[in-house]
Motif scaffolding. Sequence first.
Motif, PDB file in Angstrom:
ATOM      1  N   TYR A   1      -7.372  -4.212  -6.751  1.00 56.08           N
ATOM      2  CA  TYR A   1      -6.581  -5.278  -6.140  1.00 56.08           C
ATOM      3  C   TYR A   1      -7.472  -6.401  -5.628  1.00 56.08           C
TER       4      TYR A   1
ATOM      5  N   ARG B   1      -5.297   5.782  -5.450  1.00 57.86           N
ATOM      6  CA  ARG B   1      -4.999   4.801  -4.405  1.00 57.86           C
ATOM      7  C   ARG B   1      -6.250   4.014  -4.021  1.00 57.86           C
ATOM      8  N   LEU B   2      -7.346   4.708  -3.821  1.00 57.16           N
ATOM      9  CA  LEU B   2      -8.585   4.036  -3.437  1.00 57.16           C
ATOM     10  C   LEU B   2      -9.102   3.158  -4.568  1.00 57.16           C
TER      11      LEU B   2
ATOM     12  N   ARG C   1       0.832  -1.209   0.000  1.00 58.90           N
ATOM     13  CA  ARG C   1       0.000   0.000   0.000  1.00 58.90           C
ATOM     14  C   ARG C   1       0.862   1.254   0.000  1.00 58.90           C
TER      15      ARG C   1
ATOM     16  N   GLU D   1      -7.031  -0.009  -4.776  1.00 58.07           N
ATOM     17  CA  GLU D   1      -7.359  -0.955  -3.711  1.00 58.07           C
ATOM     18  C   GLU D   1      -8.540  -1.823  -4.132  1.00 58.07           C
ATOM     19  N   ARG D   2      -9.518  -1.221  -4.813  1.00 56.84           N
ATOM     20  CA  ARG D   2     -10.660  -2.004  -5.317  1.00 56.84           C
ATOM     21  C   ARG D   2     -10.213  -2.948  -6.432  1.00 56.84           C
TER      22      ARG D   2
END
Length: 225
Positions: free
Chosen positions: A167, A160-161, A78, A164-165
């Motif tokens: 990923y 970034r957000l 992250r 994350e999804r």
Amino acid sequence: MPGTSDRLAEVHTRLKARHRAEREGYPQPLSLRVHRSLSWLGRAGQEVEDPDMRFILLWISFNAAYAAELGGLRLSAREEVATYFDRLCRLDEGQRIYATVWNRFPQEIRLMLDNRYVFAPFWQHHNGEPGYADWEARLGAEKTRILAALRRRDTSLVLRLLFERLYVLRNQLVHGGATWNGSVNRAQVRDGAAILGTLLPIFLELMMDHPNEDWGRPYYPVIDS
């Protein structure tokens, strides 16, 4: 989406030609990183009919572009991604990432960020992990954070957000948590592949535009036997 793959193949050809012309002037770690990423990007461009495979290949290309061995300090994935996106957005003087996030894919990105099925705490709760019964509250809090980032046009945070999804979606596919060509996750796979296929060439161009930036040493360098 044949048009997407055709465009991706054309972009790959152009970027590969640029890399060949300029690579002697790049630091070796950057040249290797771009070379590897382009190899997977090119293969993804051949996948006209299989969005699952295209998404997986594009994710490998993304990993090749950013993942680094950072000396004695090993950052979390992250933290690595956050550092990478911060740097790209700082260097993006032509606002290419900004235009993609805010003009080309705003609806797809909003849907991805709002989708509980690519929100990690949702699955952690449903898989019985303690401490995630409040996944709905967490999703609500993240929506508030996302809305604030959208209002500020904070491109790095939105990236970034979003990733994350993506990923979570990557994990579903790579770890056998989804059916190949299944009917229940088509929209997010299709949109995820389209977003990756548009952003990755921009990331690679920015890296080649700024070869003197410290992009990090690849974690798996070439070792001469």
